[in-house]
Enzyme design. Structure first.
Site, PDB file in Angstrom:
ATOM      1  N   LYS A  15       1.925   0.558  -4.692  1.00 33.61           N
ATOM      2  CA  LYS A  15       0.711   1.192  -5.244  1.00 33.61           C
ATOM      3  C   LYS A  15       0.944   2.640  -5.643  1.00 33.61           C
ATOM      4  O   LYS A  15       0.549   3.064  -6.709  1.00 33.61           O
ATOM      5  CB  LYS A  15      -0.379   1.252  -4.162  1.00 33.61           C
ATOM      6  CG  LYS A  15      -1.254   0.088  -4.047  1.00 33.61           C
ATOM      7  CD  LYS A  15      -2.457   0.322  -3.165  1.00 33.61           C
ATOM      8  CE  LYS A  15      -2.450   1.020  -1.903  1.00 33.61           C
ATOM      9  NZ  LYS A  15      -1.801   1.271  -0.833  1.00 33.61           N
ATOM     10  N   ARG A  90     -10.794   0.862   1.497  1.00 30.33           N
ATOM     11  CA  ARG A  90      -9.913   0.069   2.354  1.00 30.33           C
ATOM     12  C   ARG A  90     -10.702  -0.864   3.257  1.00 30.33           C
ATOM     13  O   ARG A  90     -10.129  -1.483   4.154  1.00 30.33           O
ATOM     14  CB  ARG A  90      -9.097   1.015   3.232  1.00 30.33           C
ATOM     15  CG  ARG A  90      -7.680   1.254   2.716  1.00 30.33           C
ATOM     16  CD  ARG A  90      -7.098   2.352   3.556  1.00 30.33           C
ATOM     17  NE  ARG A  90      -5.711   2.178   3.824  1.00 30.33           N
ATOM     18  CZ  ARG A  90      -4.769   2.955   3.262  1.00 30.33           C
ATOM     19  NH1 ARG A  90      -5.084   3.860   2.368  1.00 30.33           N
ATOM     20  NH2 ARG A  90      -3.523   2.803   3.611  1.00 30.33           N
ATOM     21  N   ARG A 131      11.563   3.983   3.229  1.00 28.35           N
ATOM     22  CA  ARG A 131      10.878   4.863   2.278  1.00 28.35           C
ATOM     23  C   ARG A 131      11.062   6.331   2.668  1.00 28.35           C
ATOM     24  O   ARG A 131      11.006   6.702   3.822  1.00 28.35           O
ATOM     25  CB  ARG A 131       9.385   4.515   2.271  1.00 28.35           C
ATOM     26  CG  ARG A 131       8.566   5.404   1.376  1.00 28.35           C
ATOM     27  CD  ARG A 131       7.277   4.764   1.006  1.00 28.35           C
ATOM     28  NE  ARG A 131       6.380   4.583   2.145  1.00 28.35           N
ATOM     29  CZ  ARG A 131       5.177   4.035   2.029  1.00 28.35           C
ATOM     30  NH1 ARG A 131       4.751   3.584   0.869  1.00 28.35           N
ATOM     31  NH2 ARG A 131       4.409   3.914   3.082  1.00 28.35           N
ATOM     32  N   ARG A 164       7.825   9.597   6.406  1.00 31.95           N
ATOM     33  CA  ARG A 164       6.481   9.754   6.963  1.00 31.95           C
ATOM     34  C   ARG A 164       6.468   9.333   8.422  1.00 31.95           C
ATOM     35  O   ARG A 164       7.158   8.398   8.808  1.00 31.95           O
ATOM     36  CB  ARG A 164       5.506   8.867   6.184  1.00 31.95           C
ATOM     37  CG  ARG A 164       4.955   9.549   4.980  1.00 31.95           C
ATOM     38  CD  ARG A 164       4.182   8.607   4.122  1.00 31.95           C
ATOM     39  NE  ARG A 164       3.225   7.784   4.846  1.00 31.95           N
ATOM     40  CZ  ARG A 164       2.366   6.966   4.251  1.00 31.95           C
ATOM     41  NH1 ARG A 164       2.351   6.869   2.944  1.00 31.95           N
ATOM     42  NH2 ARG A 164       1.522   6.252   4.955  1.00 31.95           N
ATOM     43  N   ARG A 175      -0.246  -1.048  10.658  1.00 36.27           N
ATOM     44  CA  ARG A 175      -0.851  -0.794   9.340  1.00 36.27           C
ATOM     45  C   ARG A 175      -1.023  -2.097   8.573  1.00 36.27           C
ATOM     46  O   ARG A 175      -2.016  -2.292   7.878  1.00 36.27           O
ATOM     47  CB  ARG A 175       0.007   0.208   8.553  1.00 36.27           C
ATOM     48  CG  ARG A 175      -0.120   1.622   9.134  1.00 36.27           C
ATOM     49  CD  ARG A 175       0.982   2.536   8.656  1.00 36.27           C
ATOM     50  NE  ARG A 175       0.956   2.762   7.236  1.00 36.27           N
ATOM     51  CZ  ARG A 175       2.031   3.103   6.521  1.00 36.27           C
ATOM     52  NH1 ARG A 175       3.204   3.221   7.103  1.00 36.27           N
ATOM     53  NH2 ARG A 175       1.919   3.303   5.238  1.00 36.27           N
TER      54      ARG A 175
HETATM   55  P1  AMP Z   1      -1.437   5.621   3.039  1.00 39.34           P
HETATM   56  O1  AMP Z   1      -0.681   6.858   2.659  1.00 39.34           O
HETATM   57  O2  AMP Z   1      -2.339   5.141   1.940  1.00 39.34           O
HETATM   58  O3  AMP Z   1      -0.560   4.530   3.581  1.00 39.34           O
HETATM   59  O4  AMP Z   1      -2.410   6.065   4.247  1.00 39.34           O
HETATM   60  C1  AMP Z   1      -1.899   6.567   5.455  1.00 39.34           C
HETATM   61  C2  AMP Z   1      -2.959   6.496   6.551  1.00 39.34           C
HETATM   62  O5  AMP Z   1      -4.072   7.319   6.196  1.00 39.34           O
HETATM   63  C3  AMP Z   1      -3.550   5.120   6.798  1.00 39.34           C
HETATM   64  O6  AMP Z   1      -2.748   4.322   7.663  1.00 39.34           O
HETATM   65  C4  AMP Z   1      -4.897   5.481   7.420  1.00 39.34           C
HETATM   66  O7  AMP Z   1      -4.745   5.873   8.781  1.00 39.34           O
HETATM   67  C5  AMP Z   1      -5.286   6.729   6.628  1.00 39.34           C
HETATM   68  N1  AMP Z   1      -6.098   6.387   5.433  1.00 39.34           N
HETATM   69  C6  AMP Z   1      -5.721   6.488   4.120  1.00 39.34           C
HETATM   70  N2  AMP Z   1      -6.705   6.092   3.301  1.00 39.34           N
HETATM   71  C7  AMP Z   1      -7.735   5.721   4.104  1.00 39.34           C
HETATM   72  C8  AMP Z   1      -9.029   5.189   3.882  1.00 39.34           C
HETATM   73  N3  AMP Z   1      -9.478   4.928   2.640  1.00 39.34           N
HETATM   74  N4  AMP Z   1      -9.821   4.941   4.961  1.00 39.34           N
HETATM   75  C9  AMP Z   1      -9.396   5.188   6.214  1.00 39.34           C
HETATM   76  N5  AMP Z   1      -8.174   5.656   6.502  1.00 39.34           N
HETATM   77  C10 AMP Z   1      -7.346   5.921   5.468  1.00 39.34           C
END
Ligand code: AMP
Length: 216
Positions: A15, A90, A131, A164, A175
Site C-alpha cells: 500500500k 481500518r 522492510r 520500524r 498486526r
Molecule cells: P502502518 O504504518 O499503517 O502499518 O501503521 C502502524 C500502526 O499505527 C498500526 O499498527 C496501528 O497501531 C497504528 N495505526 C495506523 N493507522 C491507524 C488507524 N487508522 N487506526 C488506528 N490505528 C492506526
C-alpha cells in the site's frame, strides 16, 4: 471532479509504495495515518504518548485519536483536489466516521474509489521483517527483494535506513490478526457500496501500479 482514494490491504501489502507513487503522479496529498502517528510518538505529544503502547503491540490506536488527526488533515486546503488515504479507515467504525467527514467537506463534486491490494498471507511476514525505510524521506526498501544500492543508505536522499519498531515477527503477527478482525470486513463494506476495486498484490511493483492505473 475531485479524486479521493482509500487503499485497503494488510500490513506490507505494498500500500505505502503504491500510494506514494500515485500521489506523486496525480499531485494530490498522500495521507498515511501510521506515519502521522509515528511522528506524534517521536514528538512525544499527548496523543503520541497514548498511541505508542497500542502501536508497540500491533493494535489499533483508539478511534477518537485517529479521527481527530484525519479530520484536521482532510480539512487542509491541499486536499481540495483530492487525496489518497493509506491506512485509514481500518475498521467499520472508522469508515462510518470518514463518511461523515467526507459529507462535510464534499459538495457532490468528488469520486471515491477504494482499492484493495490483495496479497497472500505467507509473503507478508517475510516482507515485514525485511522492510527498511529511510529516516529522512520515508522511501521504502526491502533488504531481500528491493535492496538499496549501498547497504543501509537511501538511494534517493542518502539518509539512513531504519527498521520500524513494529516490524518484528511478534508484532507483525498481531498486526495481521488486527487486520483480519477489524480491517478485512471493510472489503465487503465498500464492495456492497460498489466502490471497491480488487488488485492482485502478489506481483512486481510496476505491474501492480499499472493495474491500479487501469482501474482509476
Ligand atoms: P502502518 O504504518 O499503517 O502499518 O501503521 C502502524 C500502526 O499505527 C498500526 O499498527 C496501528 O497501531 C497504528 N495505526 C495506523 N493507522 C491507524 C488507524 N487508522 N487506526 C488506528 N490505528 C492506526
Amino acid at each position: 471532479m475531485k479524486k479521493e482514494f482509500i487503499f485497503l490491504g494488510a500490513p506490507a501489502s505494498g500500500k505505502g509504495t503504491q500510494t506514494k507513487k500515485l500521489a506523486e503522479e496525480l499531485n494530490i496529498p498522500h495521507i498515511d495515518t501510521g506515519s502521522m502517528l509515528r511522528a506524534a510518538v517521536a514528538e512525544e505529544t499527548e496523543f503520541g504518548k497514548i498511541a505508542k503502547s497500542y502501536m508497540d503491540q500491533g493494535k489499533l490506536v483508539p478511534v477518537d485519536i485517529v479521527a481527530g488527526i484525519i479530520n484536521d488533515r482532510l480539512h487542509k486546503p491541499d486536499c481540495k483536489n483530492g487525496f489518497i488515504l493509506d491506512g485509514y479507515p481500518r475498521s467499520k467504525e472508522q469508515a462510518e466516521i470518514l463518511e461523515k467527514i467526507l459529507a462535510d467537506i464534499n459538495n457532490n463534486d468528488a469520486k471515491l474509489v477504494v482499492i484493495n491490494i490483495d496479497t497472500s498471507e505467507d509473503v507478508l511476514i517475510d516482507r515485514i521483517v525485511n522492510r527498511r525505510s529511510c529516516k529522512n524521506c520515508g522511501a521504502i526498501y526491502n533488504i531481500k527483494f528491493l535492496p538499496p544500492k549501498v547497504d543501509n543508505i537511501c538511494d534517493k536522499c542518502g539518509g539512513e535506513l531504519v527498521q520500524r519498531k513494529d516490524d518484528t515477527v511478534e508484532v507483525a503477527k498481531n498486526r495481521l490478526e488486527t487486520y483480519k478482525n477489524q480491517t478485512q470486513p471493510l472489503i465487503k463494506f465498500y464492495s456492497d457500496k460498489n466502490l471497491l476495486v480488487n488488485i492482485d498484490g502478489n506481483r512486481e511493483i510496476d505491474q501492480i501500479y499499472e493495474d491500479i492505473k487501469r482501474h482509476i
